[in-house]
Design a protein around this motif. Structure first.
Motif, short mmCIF file in Angstrom:
data_model
loop_
_atom_site.label_atom_id
_atom_site.label_comp_id
_atom_site.label_asym_id
_atom_site.label_seq_id
_atom_site.Cartn_x
_atom_site.Cartn_y
_atom_site.Cartn_z
N CYS A 21 0.83 -1.23 0.00
CA CYS A 21 0.00 0.00 0.00
C CYS A 21 0.85 1.27 0.00
CB CYS A 21 -0.91 0.03 1.23
SG CYS A 21 -2.09 -1.33 1.31
N HIS A 22 2.16 1.11 0.22
CA HIS A 22 3.07 2.26 0.30
C HIS A 22 2.60 3.26 1.36
CE1 HIS A 22 5.05 0.67 -3.20
NE2 HIS A 22 3.88 0.63 -3.83
N ARG A 23 2.34 2.74 2.56
CA ARG A 23 1.88 3.62 3.64
C ARG A 23 2.38 3.09 4.98
NH1 ARG A 23 -2.42 1.06 6.02
NH2 ARG A 23 -3.24 2.92 7.01
N SER A 24 2.46 4.01 5.93
CA SER A 24 2.83 3.62 7.29
C SER A 24 1.66 2.93 7.95
CB SER A 24 3.19 4.87 8.10
OG SER A 24 4.12 5.65 7.41
N VAL A 25 1.98 1.98 8.82
CA VAL A 25 0.95 1.29 9.59
C VAL A 25 1.18 1.64 11.05
CG1 VAL A 25 -0.03 -0.94 10.22
CG2 VAL A 25 0.82 -0.56 7.88
N TRP A 26 0.28 2.35 11.62
CA TRP A 26 0.50 2.97 12.93
C TRP A 26 -0.76 2.91 13.77
CZ3 TRP A 26 4.33 4.20 15.95
CH2 TRP A 26 4.18 5.14 16.98
N PRO A 27 -0.71 2.50 15.03
CA PRO A 27 0.45 2.04 15.78
C PRO A 27 1.08 0.80 15.14
CG PRO A 27 -1.46 2.35 17.23
CD PRO A 27 -1.94 2.45 15.83
N PRO A 28 2.34 0.49 15.49
CA PRO A 28 3.05 -0.59 14.82
C PRO A 28 2.30 -1.92 14.90
CG PRO A 28 4.22 0.13 16.80
CD PRO A 28 3.15 1.11 16.55
N SER A 29 2.31 -2.64 13.77
CA SER A 29 1.60 -3.92 13.71
C SER A 29 2.30 -4.86 12.75
CB SER A 29 0.16 -3.67 13.23
OG SER A 29 -0.50 -4.89 13.04
N THR A 30 2.09 -6.15 12.91
CA THR A 30 2.69 -7.17 12.07
C THR A 30 2.12 -7.12 10.65
OG1 THR A 30 2.75 -8.53 14.05
CG2 THR A 30 3.22 -9.64 11.96
N TYR A 31 0.84 -6.76 10.54
CA TYR A 31 0.17 -6.77 9.24
C TYR A 31 -0.42 -5.40 8.92
CZ TYR A 31 0.44 -11.80 10.00
OH TYR A 31 0.90 -13.06 10.26
N CYS A 32 -0.53 -5.08 7.66
CA CYS A 32 -1.18 -3.84 7.21
C CYS A 32 -2.66 -3.92 7.55
CB CYS A 32 -0.98 -3.68 5.70
SG CYS A 32 -1.94 -2.31 5.01
N ASN A 33 -3.20 -2.84 8.08
CA ASN A 33 -4.62 -2.88 8.46
C ASN A 33 -5.55 -2.56 7.29
OD1 ASN A 33 -3.95 -0.18 8.37
ND2 ASN A 33 -4.99 0.37 10.27
N ILE A 34 -4.98 -2.37 6.09
CA ILE A 34 -5.81 -2.22 4.89
C ILE A 34 -5.80 -3.53 4.09
CG2 ILE A 34 -6.12 -0.96 2.71
CD1 ILE A 34 -6.68 0.77 5.17
#
Lengths: 106, 368
Positions: A21-34
């Motif tokens: 997705c070329h985006r930050s995942v925050w708060p930090p997580s193992t998987y992209c939330n999208i």
């Protein structure tokens, strides 16, 4: 302790990033939330802007939006009053039971 | 779906004493047995406990302590809105036909772990609620020119209303001046702008339309429910709107086929004074005037429509019990049993309960 916490303990600010997705995942997580793709770690951008602030005792605390498009509550090391939209730079970070982010006004 | 009513209520005193959560749960549940007609243990299909306490298996423990052998027994935790969400779980069991009668009991002790969400790294070292409370307050001042006096009026009103709530943790009135000059927590919060955790328990008994009249001559019906969660982390929140509350109330009004203008009395989640100013606007009560003007008018006319039991600021905030205490108050209001706190001609009431800086909100509408 997570890798994020471990790195903070050593003074390094990292964030999780989704290469699909070329985006930050925050708060930090193992998987992209999208897209739920596994994330990678990258160095967090140390520059940001003040969204809001208040003061406790003799220090200012601020909600900061960094150039990675993430928001963090951090402490301002300067004694002068911040301004909304003012640029800041992460001066140091650490971990002592909870993350600590120290920013200086630019 | 079957209709669901509140047919019994009970509450402990809210107190600053350290009391075990099991003792607290038992106290409000015993009141339900003492005051609800025709109730016996074998008629209760479910026992749901709402708490942030670290104790385990509390619904089974409460069942054993009260001699109930329920089909359904579990705990619901959702930080400050655990109570209203536990009631919605019970509602769902009954509406679907899986149960007819459910006891919902909420409790927390003064030093409960629900005040800090350790997972939320976005808060950095500022993980106590006073920091998000300060951010919301500062932003409200900036956007709406809100004065310290306008914030203090919320606290003065709610402390005053709590004097007539026998279960409130404080019965001390505070003048606007006292509040504005109370101890500074941050530059934007005084200590009397804040609700405070305490030990306390409240229980409600829910029943289906098939059996409600067996337990109460004045069942109070749950006619509207709205829930919304946007995130767990504070930093993603809007600072000048309780976005989840807007959505949850819209859904609750739609389900109940009503609107804010038809609500006679409401319990609102005033974790900090600014939250009440935001909520009266975001729930639609102060449609044509600012939240501050709306609350000022209530205060000066001694109108108890908002937070008649004193809200969280006046009554105290035992997290797992709070949403249920709000539901108990609206039930008593709609039954015309709220004594000195009674709002005239209260036929329809609203409960607004939220968690972690309104990252999630729950709204219920009750009708007599």
């Amino acid at each position: 302790m997570t890798k994020f916490d471990d790195e903070l303990t050593n003074g390094r600010f990292i964030i999780s990033y989704c290469d699909r997705c070329h985006r930050s995942v925050w708060p930090p997580s193992t998987y992209c939330n999208i897209c739920h793709e596994i994330t990678s770690w990258k160095q967090g951008n140390e520059y940001g802007q003040i969204i809001e602030y208040s003061k406790k005792e003799n220090y200012y605390f601020c909600l900061i939006q960094t150039k990675d498009d993430i928001r963090i509550l951090g402490r301002i090391t300067n004694s002068s009053e911040p301004k909304i939209g003012q640029n800041v730079q992460l001066e140091s970070c650490s971990y002592d039971k909870k993350p600590i982010f120290l920013f200086k006004l630019l | 779906m079957r209709k669901v009513a509140v047919v019994g209520t009970g509450s402990s005193n809210f107190t600053k004493e350290e009391i075990t959560v099991e003792t607290l749960l038992l106290e409000s549940t015993k009141q339900i047995f003492d005051t609800t007609k025709n109730l016996s243990q074998n008629l209760i299909d479910g026992v749901i406990v709402s708490t942030n306490d670290n104790s385990k298996y509390l619904s089974a423990i409460l069942s054993e302590l009260t001699g109930i052998k329920p089909k359904i027994a579990h705990t619901v935790e959702h930080l400050c809105s655990s109570g209203s969400n536990a009631v919605i779980s019970a509602y769902s069991y009954i509406a679907s036909g899986l149960a007819d009668v459910i006891l919902v009991s909420g409790a927390d002790k003064i030093n409960n772990p629900g005040q800090v969400l350790e997972w939320d790294k976005t808060r950095g070292e500022f993980n106590h609620p006073i920091f998000w409370g300060s951010m919301l307050t500062k932003s409200h001042k900036r956007k709406f020119d809100t004065s310290d006096e306008e914030l203090a009026i919320v606290s003065a009103k709610n402390h005053k209303q709590a004097i007539d709530n026998p279960n409130a943790y404080s019965h001390k009135p505070h003048t606007i001046s006292e509040i504005m000059n109370s101890k500074s927590v941050t530059d934007d919060l005084r200590i009397l702008d804040c609700s405070y955790p305490c030990s306390g328990s409240t229980s409600v008994l829910l029943a289906s339309e098939n059996v409600a009249s067996k337990f109460s001559d004045q069942p109070v019906w749950i006619s509207g429910i709205g829930q919304k969660t946007n995130s767990a982390s504070f930093a993603k929140n809007e600072l000048t709107e309780l976005t989840t509350s807007v959505i949850a109330s819209r859904d609750a009004y739609k389900m109940a086929k009503t609107s804010a203008s038809h609500i006679d009395v409401a319990e609102i989640h005033d974790a900090f004074t600014v939250c009440e100013l935001m909520a009266v606007k975001d729930l639609g009560f102060s449609e044509n005037i600012s939240g501050a003007d709306y609350v000022r008018n209530l205060f000066h006319t001694e109108n108890r429509k908002i937070n008649p039991r004193g809200g969280l600021i006046g009554a105290g905030h035992p997290l797992g019990a709070t949403g249920i205490a709000q539901i108990m108050e609206i039930t008593l209001q709609l039954q015309n049993k709220a004594k000195k706190r009674q709002v005239d001609r209260a036929n329809k009431g609203l409960i607004h309960n939220m968690s972690a800086a309104a990252t999630s909100s729950t709204v219920l509408i009750l009708e007599s």
